[in-house]
Design a protein around this motif. Structure first.
Motif, PDB file in Angstrom:
ATOM      1  N   PRO A 110      47.171  23.257  41.448  1.00  0.00           N
ATOM      2  CA  PRO A 110      47.248  22.043  42.283  1.00  0.00           C
ATOM      3  C   PRO A 110      47.912  20.862  41.578  1.00  0.00           C
ATOM      4  CG  PRO A 110      45.057  23.014  42.412  1.00  0.00           C
ATOM      5  CD  PRO A 110      45.806  23.747  41.326  1.00  0.00           C
ATOM      6  N   MET A 111      47.645  20.702  40.266  1.00  0.00           N
ATOM      7  CA  MET A 111      48.277  19.605  39.523  1.00  0.00           C
ATOM      8  C   MET A 111      49.778  19.822  39.391  1.00  0.00           C
ATOM      9  SD  MET A 111      45.655  18.451  36.552  1.00  0.00           S
ATOM     10  CE  MET A 111      45.045  20.056  36.090  1.00  0.00           C
ATOM     11  N   ALA A 112      50.185  21.060  39.148  1.00  0.00           N
ATOM     12  CA  ALA A 112      51.614  21.357  39.032  1.00  0.00           C
ATOM     13  C   ALA A 112      52.318  21.124  40.363  1.00  0.00           C
ATOM     14  CB  ALA A 112      51.816  22.799  38.563  1.00  0.00           C
ATOM     15  N   THR A 113      51.657  21.509  41.448  1.00  0.00           N
ATOM     16  CA  THR A 113      52.238  21.296  42.783  1.00  0.00           C
ATOM     17  C   THR A 113      52.382  19.804  43.064  1.00  0.00           C
ATOM     18  OG1 THR A 113      51.260  23.371  43.534  1.00  0.00           O
ATOM     19  CG2 THR A 113      51.955  21.821  45.228  1.00  0.00           C
ATOM     20  N   ALA A 114      51.358  19.025  42.719  1.00  0.00           N
ATOM     21  CA  ALA A 114      51.427  17.569  42.931  1.00  0.00           C
ATOM     22  C   ALA A 114      52.523  16.952  42.067  1.00  0.00           C
ATOM     23  CB  ALA A 114      50.082  16.924  42.614  1.00  0.00           C
ATOM     24  N   ALA A 115      52.644  17.391  40.829  1.00  0.00           N
ATOM     25  CA  ALA A 115      53.683  16.866  39.940  1.00  0.00           C
ATOM     26  C   ALA A 115      55.058  17.234  40.468  1.00  0.00           C
ATOM     27  CB  ALA A 115      53.493  17.407  38.524  1.00  0.00           C
ATOM     28  N   HIS A 116      55.175  18.440  41.019  1.00  0.00           N
ATOM     29  CA  HIS A 116      56.449  18.885  41.582  1.00  0.00           C
ATOM     30  C   HIS A 116      56.832  18.009  42.777  1.00  0.00           C
ATOM     31  CE1 HIS A 116      59.656  21.654  42.675  1.00  0.00           C
ATOM     32  NE2 HIS A 116      59.182  21.677  43.896  1.00  0.00           N
TER      33      HIS A 116
END
Length: 122
Positions: A110-116
């Motif tokens: 979820p954090m990687a998706t938000a950062a993306h």
């Protein structure tokens, strides 16, 4: 998501992946193994650590977390697939490190998706 999750070198899940990979890669130094077991653990552990470093450097690279989960599954299955279940220490290290890698990769998704999403131009 907080600012921390989108900045490079700040995500705790990715740091956990690096530590797990390093421990798995170095574990043949203190565990009983044969050559094949040693190289399996060294290679998979190094790949987990490297992928964790890439995820830390490029927090928006969602594919890195997917790769991390696959590497965790491979490490978890390695004692059976590579035939080293007779080495209890190596097997348990593979199972625990593999499971922790899967959990860390899934938790970081979820954090990687938000950062993306934050990094993408609108």
């Amino acid at each position: 998501m907080s600012e921390v999750s989108t900045r490079a070198w700040t995500r705790p899940h990715d740091w956990a992946e690096v530590v797990i990979g390093v421990v798995a890669a170095l574990s043949p130094l203190w565990l009983s193994t044969d050559t094949m077991t040693m190289w399996t653990m060294v290679i998979l552990g190094a790949l987990i650590a490297i992928d964790g470093l890439v995820s830390l450097a490029v927090p928006g690279a969602v594919y890195g977390e997917g790769i991390q989960i696959v590497l965790g599954v491979l490490l978890f299955l390695a004692p059976w697939v590579m035939g080293y279940t007779e080495f209890n220490g190596a097997s348990w290290t593979s199972w625990v490190a593999g499971a922790l890698t899967i959990i860390a990769g899934a938790a970081a998704m979820p954090m990687a998706t938000a950062a993306h999403r934050t990094a993408m131009p609108h």
